[in-house]
Structure formats: structure tokens, C-alpha cells
Design an enzyme around this catalytic site. Structure first.
Site, PDB file in Angstrom:
ATOM      1  N   ASP A  23      -1.454 -37.318  98.866  1.00 14.40           N
ATOM      2  CA  ASP A  23      -0.395 -37.658  97.915  1.00 14.40           C
ATOM      3  C   ASP A  23       0.432 -36.416  97.571  1.00 14.40           C
ATOM      4  O   ASP A  23      -0.089 -35.305  97.537  1.00 14.40           O
ATOM      5  CB  ASP A  23      -1.032 -38.234  96.639  1.00 14.40           C
ATOM      6  CG  ASP A  23      -0.007 -38.957  95.774  1.00 14.40           C
ATOM      7  OD1 ASP A  23       1.110 -39.222  96.247  1.00 14.40           O
ATOM      8  OD2 ASP A  23      -0.335 -39.250  94.613  1.00 14.40           O
ATOM      9  N   GLY A  26       6.487 -36.467  98.656  1.00 15.19           N
ATOM     10  CA  GLY A  26       7.845 -36.622  98.112  1.00 15.19           C
ATOM     11  C   GLY A  26       8.158 -35.511  97.120  1.00 15.19           C
ATOM     12  O   GLY A  26       9.221 -34.878  97.185  1.00 15.19           O
ATOM     13  N   TRP A  28       6.771 -32.592  96.854  1.00 12.17           N
ATOM     14  CA  TRP A  28       6.833 -31.305  97.554  1.00 12.17           C
ATOM     15  C   TRP A  28       8.228 -31.100  98.154  1.00 12.17           C
ATOM     16  O   TRP A  28       8.829 -30.033  98.009  1.00 12.17           O
ATOM     17  CB  TRP A  28       5.755 -31.275  98.650  1.00 12.17           C
ATOM     18  CG  TRP A  28       5.627 -29.962  99.354  1.00 12.17           C
ATOM     19  CD1 TRP A  28       4.813 -28.927  99.002  1.00 12.17           C
ATOM     20  CD2 TRP A  28       6.343 -29.549 100.528  1.00 12.17           C
ATOM     21  NE1 TRP A  28       4.968 -27.890  99.884  1.00 12.17           N
ATOM     22  CE2 TRP A  28       5.902 -28.237 100.828  1.00 12.17           C
ATOM     23  CE3 TRP A  28       7.298 -30.136 101.352  1.00 12.17           C
ATOM     24  CZ2 TRP A  28       6.384 -27.527 101.923  1.00 12.17           C
ATOM     25  CZ3 TRP A  28       7.782 -29.428 102.430  1.00 12.17           C
ATOM     26  CH2 TRP A  28       7.322 -28.139 102.700  1.00 12.17           C
ATOM     27  N   ARG A  36      12.802 -36.717 100.831  1.00 18.35           N
ATOM     28  CA  ARG A  36      11.353 -36.991 100.757  1.00 18.35           C
ATOM     29  C   ARG A  36      10.678 -36.940 102.134  1.00 18.35           C
ATOM     30  O   ARG A  36       9.562 -36.459 102.273  1.00 18.35           O
ATOM     31  CB  ARG A  36      11.131 -38.368 100.131  1.00 18.35           C
ATOM     32  CG  ARG A  36      11.542 -38.454  98.667  1.00 18.35           C
ATOM     33  CD  ARG A  36      11.431 -39.899  98.174  1.00 18.35           C
ATOM     34  NE  ARG A  36      10.131 -40.449  98.499  1.00 18.35           N
ATOM     35  CZ  ARG A  36       9.047 -40.231  97.770  1.00 18.35           C
ATOM     36  NH1 ARG A  36       9.103 -39.511  96.682  1.00 18.35           N
ATOM     37  NH2 ARG A  36       7.882 -40.749  98.130  1.00 18.35           N
ATOM     38  N   HIS A  40       6.874 -35.660 104.303  1.00 15.63           N
ATOM     39  CA  HIS A  40       5.967 -36.364 105.216  1.00 15.63           C
ATOM     40  C   HIS A  40       5.815 -35.576 106.522  1.00 15.63           C
ATOM     41  O   HIS A  40       4.717 -35.476 107.065  1.00 15.63           O
ATOM     42  CB  HIS A  40       6.485 -37.775 105.510  1.00 15.63           C
ATOM     43  CG  HIS A  40       6.611 -38.648 104.282  1.00 15.63           C
ATOM     44  ND1 HIS A  40       5.646 -38.702 103.322  1.00 15.63           N
ATOM     45  CD2 HIS A  40       7.605 -39.478 103.858  1.00 15.63           C
ATOM     46  CE1 HIS A  40       6.028 -39.539 102.361  1.00 15.63           C
ATOM     47  NE2 HIS A  40       7.213 -40.014 102.663  1.00 15.63           N
ATOM     48  N   LEU A 134     -15.509 -36.676 116.578  1.00 12.87           N
ATOM     49  CA  LEU A 134     -15.046 -37.062 115.237  1.00 12.87           C
ATOM     50  C   LEU A 134     -14.312 -38.385 115.351  1.00 12.87           C
ATOM     51  O   LEU A 134     -13.559 -38.595 116.299  1.00 12.87           O
ATOM     52  CB  LEU A 134     -14.069 -35.985 114.718  1.00 12.87           C
ATOM     53  CG  LEU A 134     -13.243 -36.342 113.474  1.00 12.87           C
ATOM     54  CD1 LEU A 134     -14.121 -36.361 112.221  1.00 12.87           C
ATOM     55  CD2 LEU A 134     -12.099 -35.341 113.258  1.00 12.87           C
ATOM     56  N   GLU A 206     -18.464 -39.287  95.737  1.00  7.89           N
ATOM     57  CA  GLU A 206     -18.045 -38.265  94.786  1.00  7.89           C
ATOM     58  C   GLU A 206     -16.519 -38.173  94.889  1.00  7.89           C
ATOM     59  O   GLU A 206     -15.956 -38.241  95.991  1.00  7.89           O
ATOM     60  CB  GLU A 206     -18.671 -36.910  95.140  1.00  7.89           C
ATOM     61  CG  GLU A 206     -20.180 -36.891  95.054  1.00  7.89           C
ATOM     62  CD  GLU A 206     -20.696 -37.100  93.642  1.00  7.89           C
ATOM     63  OE1 GLU A 206     -20.008 -36.720  92.677  1.00  7.89           O
ATOM     64  OE2 GLU A 206     -21.805 -37.669  93.505  1.00  7.89           O
TER      65      GLU A 206
HETATM   66  C1  FPP Z   1       2.136 -39.855  99.825  1.00  8.39           C
HETATM   67  O1  FPP Z   1       3.104 -38.964  99.297  1.00  8.39           O
HETATM   68  C2  FPP Z   1       2.166 -39.848 101.280  1.00  8.39           C
HETATM   69  C3  FPP Z   1       2.434 -40.926 102.055  1.00  8.39           C
HETATM   70  C4  FPP Z   1       2.732 -42.261 101.511  1.00  8.39           C
HETATM   71  C5  FPP Z   1       2.498 -40.827 103.519  1.00  8.39           C
HETATM   72  C6  FPP Z   1       1.449 -39.977 104.136  1.00  8.39           C
HETATM   73  C7  FPP Z   1       1.798 -39.748 105.548  1.00  8.39           C
HETATM   74  C8  FPP Z   1       1.720 -38.547 106.166  1.00  8.39           C
HETATM   75  C9  FPP Z   1       1.190 -37.324 105.564  1.00  8.39           C
HETATM   76  C10 FPP Z   1       2.089 -38.482 107.581  1.00  8.39           C
HETATM   77  C11 FPP Z   1       0.811 -38.791 108.258  1.00  8.39           C
HETATM   78  C12 FPP Z   1       0.864 -38.651 109.691  1.00  8.39           C
HETATM   79  C13 FPP Z   1      -0.203 -38.939 110.444  1.00  8.39           C
HETATM   80  C14 FPP Z   1      -0.133 -38.781 111.883  1.00  8.39           C
HETATM   81  C15 FPP Z   1      -1.461 -39.460 109.840  1.00  8.39           C
HETATM   82  P1  FPP Z   1       4.246 -39.584  98.398  1.00  8.39           P
HETATM   83  O2  FPP Z   1       5.408 -39.872  99.267  1.00  8.39           O
HETATM   84  O3  FPP Z   1       3.712 -40.731  97.635  1.00  8.39           O
HETATM   85  O4  FPP Z   1       4.557 -38.380  97.449  1.00  8.39           O
HETATM   86  P2  FPP Z   1       5.043 -38.462  95.935  1.00  8.39           P
HETATM   87  O5  FPP Z   1       3.912 -39.049  95.163  1.00  8.39           O
HETATM   88  O6  FPP Z   1       5.286 -37.039  95.602  1.00  8.39           O
HETATM   89  O7  FPP Z   1       6.286 -39.306  95.901  1.00  8.39           O
END
Ligand code: FPP
Length: 244
Positions: A23, A26, A28, A36, A40, A134, A206
Site C-alpha cells: 500500500d 499513489g 509515494w 499515481r 505502481h 518459491l 502475526e
Molecule cells: C496500493 O497502493 C497498490 C496497488 C493497488 C497496486 C499494487 C501493484 C503493484 C505494486 C504492481 C505490482 C506488480 C506486480 C508484477 C505484482 P495505492 O495505489 O492504494 O496507494 P495509495 O494508498 O497511496 O493511494
């Protein structure tokens, strides 16, 4: 044992299965004054770090919450960009997964995914199936309640009677039927919620929450979560005297 074993991690007490709610992508990106989706993209690096850390520790299962059922409600542009990123990343990573003997699997309602995404994940699952170092499990279009409702539907369709319904039977009808429950669940970005992730499976996990945003998460922070986990007393309902 590998040469550069991380300090203060007890090899005999490394969890078999770690799950992560990634999480903060966005936020970051916004902190950098960017769109946003940039977060990702950067988040993929943190996925690589977590996979590498898992391999170094000999963790058997790593489950990542990549896209929840609720994430379909995000702006269409962001959903499209995320799907494209997932497809491109998975396709590009397959040779490296095979080299490191990583099996990739997907849990979630795949029917809702774009056709190209379904094809890609099924191809990646097929090509990496024999790998045993894994298991990397990506939760895509996933929610815990969806999974439990699906299990109940399938149990009913199989004609099970009320007397046959046990906890073990329900576990056997989940997407994760052949995967042990996670011992540790990590969530980044300071939020302290489960957000519909692996609701059944985390009964005894945990929980480790860190303020770091997902794109800042790295191997060292992963090790930190493992050290923290190893410092916990896991009681499973017993008294502390019974544990000693
Ligand atoms: C949450 O941050 C993140 C996501 C909904 C997407 C996660 C996806 C990736 C990290 C890419 C993954 C790629 C692979 C290959 C697994 P958010 O957008 O909710 O952030 P915020 O809470 O700051 O808005």
C-alpha cells in the site's frame, strides 16, 4: 545455509508463508509530484526486493495483494495502466522466474480481468509450474469475502450435507487449498487494516504494520519484519505458561 545470512534472523524460525498488502504507491507518487501510476511502476521494484528477500531466507510462499475487487472502482485510466503494467511485468519476468525456480500463481476472480491479462497469467502459471524454490502468489481481482462466498457456492454445488461442513473442508474449497496459512502479514503505508485480504487464512497470522510506503519497501525492511515476527510469542489461544 547461504553465505550472507542476514543478521539476527533465526533460520529455524523463518515463516513458511508471508503475505503482503502493498500500500502507498499513489501517495509515494504524489509526494514526488507525479501521476499515481508512477508509484505502481516503482512498486514493481519493491516486489523484486521482496521476492529476493524471500529466496534468501528460504521462504516457501509469498502472497502479494496486487489488485483487490474494490480496486475496480478506481478511475478507468489507472485500472487500465495497472493491468498493462501487470501484463508487461509478468511477461518480462517469466525467464528470470524460471532461472530462480519460482512458481507464479494467481488467486482471485480472473473472469473480471481483461482477456490479455487472463492469457498472460495462465501462460505464466503454465511455464513456471514445475518450479519449487518459491511460490509467488499474486492476488488479482481478489477479495477474502468473494473467496469464501465462492467456496460456499462450490460446497453447496458438490451436494455436501450440513454435518460434513468442517473448517478443514472450507479450507479445501478456498483458492489457497494447497497452500499453508501465512504466519506473517505485512502492510505498508501506515494503514492498519486487513482490507478484505485472506480473511480465512490469517486467523493466526502475526500482523506487521510499517509506515514506509510500498515503493520505499526493500529487502532490509522485509528482513526487519521477519525479525519483528521472530520476537513475537505465538500462542494459538494457549496461556503463556503453556508455551514455555
Ligand atoms: C496500493 O497502493 C497498490 C496497488 C493497488 C497496486 C499494487 C501493484 C503493484 C505494486 C504492481 C505490482 C506488480 C506486480 C508484477 C505484482 P495505492 O495505489 O492504494 O496507494 P495509495 O494508498 O497511496 O493511494
Amino acid at each position: 545455509m547461504i553465505e550472507n545470512w542476514p543478521e539476527n534472523i533465526i533460520p529455524e524460525r523463518v515463516p513458511r508463508h508471508v503475505a503482503i498488502i502493498m500500500d502507498g504507491n499513489g501517495r509515494w507518487a504524489r509526494q514526488q509530484g507525479k501521476e499515481r501510476i508512477f508509484g505502481h511502476f516503482q512498486g514493481v521494484e519493491s516486489v523484486r526486493e521482496s521476492v529476493q528477500a524471500s529466496i534468501e531466507l528460504g521462504i516457501e510462499y509469498l502472497t502479494l495483494y496486487a489488485f483487490s475487487t474494490e480496486n475496480w472502482n478506481r478511475p478507468q485510466d489507472e485500472v487500465n495502466a495497472l493491468m498493462e503494467l501487470l501484463v508487461d511485468t509478468i511477461l518480462a519476468e517469466v525467464p528470470s522466474l524460471n532461472e530462480r525456480r519460482i512458481r507464479i500463481r494467481f488467486i482471485g476472480d480472473r473472469h473480471l480481468l481483461p482477456q490479455k491479462c487472463i492469457q498472460t497469467i495462465e501462460e505464466a502459471e503454465r511455464l513456471t509450474m514445475p518450479n519449487q524454490q518459491l511460490q509467488l502468489i499474486l492476488a488479482l481481482s481478489y477479495s477474502g469475502r468473494w473467496e469464501i462466498a465462492k467456496a460456499v457456492r462450490r460446497i453447496t454445488e458438490a451436494g455436501m450435507s450440513a454435518q460434513e461442513i468442517t473448517e478443514e473442508l472450507i479450507s479445501n474449497f478456498l483458492e489457497t487449498s494447497d497452500i499453508p496459512d501465512p504466519e506473517l502479514l505485512i502492510r505498508t503505508s501506515g494503514e492498519q487494516r486487513i482490507s478484505n485480504f485472506l480473511l480465512w487464512q490469517i486467523a493466526y497470522a502475526e500482523l506487521f504494520f510499517t509506515d514506509q510506503l510500498w515503493p520505499d519497501f526493500n529487502k532490509e525492511l522485509f528482513f526487519e519484519a521477519i525479525r519483528n515476527y521472530q520476537g513475537r510469542e505465538r500462542r494459538f489461544g494457549k496461556t503463556s505458561e503453556q508455551i514455555q
